[in-house]
Design an enzyme around this catalytic site. Structure first.
Site, PDB file in Angstrom:
ATOM      1  N   CYS A  13       4.049   6.724   7.507  1.00 42.24           N
ATOM      2  CA  CYS A  13       5.179   7.166   7.045  1.00 42.24           C
ATOM      3  C   CYS A  13       5.676   6.594   5.660  1.00 42.24           C
ATOM      4  O   CYS A  13       5.303   5.616   5.315  1.00 42.24           O
ATOM      5  CB  CYS A  13       6.063   6.579   8.148  1.00 42.24           C
ATOM      6  SG  CYS A  13       7.852   6.712   8.007  1.00 42.24           S
ATOM      7  N   ASN A  53       0.927  -1.364  -0.042  1.00 42.79           N
ATOM      8  CA  ASN A  53       0.136   0.060   0.187  1.00 42.79           C
ATOM      9  C   ASN A  53       0.901   1.258  -0.026  1.00 42.79           C
ATOM     10  O   ASN A  53       0.440   2.523   0.373  1.00 42.79           O
ATOM     11  CB  ASN A  53      -0.907  -0.212   1.435  1.00 42.79           C
ATOM     12  CG  ASN A  53      -1.879  -1.063   1.194  1.00 42.79           C
ATOM     13  OD1 ASN A  53      -2.490  -1.246   0.038  1.00 42.79           O
ATOM     14  ND2 ASN A  53      -2.120  -2.010   2.420  1.00 42.79           N
ATOM     15  N   HIS A 105       3.172   2.459   1.762  1.00 38.54           N
ATOM     16  CA  HIS A 105       3.766   3.175   3.327  1.00 38.54           C
ATOM     17  C   HIS A 105       4.460   2.072   4.037  1.00 38.54           C
ATOM     18  O   HIS A 105       4.256   0.612   3.901  1.00 38.54           O
ATOM     19  CB  HIS A 105       2.682   3.965   3.681  1.00 38.54           C
ATOM     20  CG  HIS A 105       1.475   3.118   4.270  1.00 38.54           C
ATOM     21  ND1 HIS A 105       0.182   3.550   4.657  1.00 38.54           N
ATOM     22  CD2 HIS A 105       1.228   1.731   4.385  1.00 38.54           C
ATOM     23  CE1 HIS A 105      -0.441   2.506   5.026  1.00 38.54           C
ATOM     24  NE2 HIS A 105       0.343   1.441   4.919  1.00 38.54           N
TER      25      HIS A 105
END
Length: 379
Positions: free
Chosen positions: A322, A285, A287
């Site tokens: 992040c 995905n 991240h």
């Protein structure tokens, strides 16, 4: 927030924080700032530079990957009671790797603890446990008959470009399994409020059937393109509600609900800077995988604690994503939880409680808050 996807993680041992023979008391009584690439800071040791190890997990039975990889077989909707009764042993290797029990509300999967999943004390690490929990959850969805084309996504979620993101997870460990041990993991789901989902797990020793780990988590829905949280569409609710089980793996009185305080540079005892995600830390995905955060949190825990204590509980609250371009700081503060003697941490007779924070190095935007409990190992 982090997605439900199992990816390799890099553990860099925090040798730059402390040598094994450093005075233990001085570690706790002094506040240190440890930097990467900070030649201008005095008394800063150069970090140990390690190459990432390639972790593989390839075992096959009849040409099919097992132990950590989903084994394609008969789906939930195609199984019959005679093939997978709760009181009967699975009849083939596919069910040994994952099957439904308890009227199909609970998904059960078995794993062997491999040599590359243990730490220096020859037992499974917290990161290993988290990876196994995620793998069981993913295979639960994939075997349910409602799985879409994403990791942990249902068909209706895939159509609407939605993904699950974890907002909170609590893991409580009574015993860490050793190399070669066989464990059995049960997982199930339930509603969490009007617009979330709760997923619980228990890990048992396969031979004794004793529960050795309990975990609970809450999840929200995110649009994978806009990266914004989304309400759960009715179509998705209709897919997942038949699997809801009103059961808690951790009793409410033991579910750590105390607010996690925000650390700052002034309140943290140890700060580790320059933590940058690598390409291998990213998930499908786009991240950072949520298990990776545990390694970064432990970067700011003194090595003496890692050596002399067992991590018995960890709660993580995810605040934002992040990405690979971000650089993080890891902050940790410590206090005694229970003590024998004078109540000082440095006497080494205390159980400890640590508070953690991961935030962006540039603007200090919070990524995750966490709290951990450490129990002193037997002499």
């Amino acid at each position: 927030m982090a997605s439900m996807q199992n990816s390799a993680s890099l553990n860099v041992h925090p040798n730059s924080l402390s040598e094994k023979n450093d005075d233990f008391e001085s570690i706790f009584n002094s506040r240190r700032r440890v930097c990467f690439d900070c030649d201008h800071v005095s008394n800063v040791r150069k970090p140990l530079r390690l190459n990432a190890n390639t972790r593989t997990n390839v075992e096959t039975i009849n040409g099919k990957k097992v132990n950590g990889s989903h084994v394609g077989g008969i789906s939930y909707l195609e199984q019959t009671n005679s093939e997978c009764d709760d009181d009967q042993e699975p009849k083939n290797h596919e069910y040994l790797m994952g099957r439904f029990v308890e009227n199909r509300f609970v998904f059960r999967q078995s794993f062997v603890i491999r040599s590359y999943e243990i730490g220096p004390d020859k037992t499974a690490t917290m990161e290993t446990l988290m990876n196994l929990l995620q793998e069981t959850a993913l295979n639960h969805v994939a075997s349910s008959g409602v799985g879409g084309n994403g990791f942990g996504a249902t068909r209706e979620m895939s159509i609407r470009k939605l993904i699950w993101v974890v907002t909170r997870i609590l893991v409580q460990v009574d015993k860490y399994s050793s190399w070669g041990d066989l464990v059995e993991i049960d997982t199930w789901v339930d509603a969490a409020g009007k617009n979330g989902m709760r997923r619980d797990w228990v890990i048992r020793d396969f031979n004794t059937k004793k529960i050795i780990t309990r975990a609970t988590s809450t999840w929200a829905m995110m649009n994978r393109e806009t990266r914004r949280l989304s309400k759960i569409p009715d179509e998705v609710k209709n897919e997942v509600q038949p699997f809801y089980l009103n059961r808690a793996s951790i009793p409410p009185q033991n579910n750590d609900s105390e607010k996690i305080k925000k650390l700052t540079h002034e309140t943290a005892h140890i700060i580790r800077t320059g933590l940058a995600p690598r390409w291998s830390d990213m998930d499908a995905n786009q991240h950072v995988n949520n298990v990776k955060y545990i390694g970064w949190i432990l970067e700011s825990v003194p090595i003496k604690i890692l050596e002399d204590y067992n991590l018995t509980s960890m709660i993580l609250e995810y605040r934002r994503e992040c990405r690979q371009s971000n650089v993080l700081e890891s902050l940790t503060s410590m206090k005694p939880r229970t003590c024998e003697g004078n109540g000082e941490i440095a006497n080494q007779n205390c159980d400890l409680e640590c508070t953690h924070l991961l935030h962006m190095e540039d603007d200090h935007a919070e990524i995750i808050r966490a709290r951990s409990v450490w129990h002193l190992k037997n002499p």
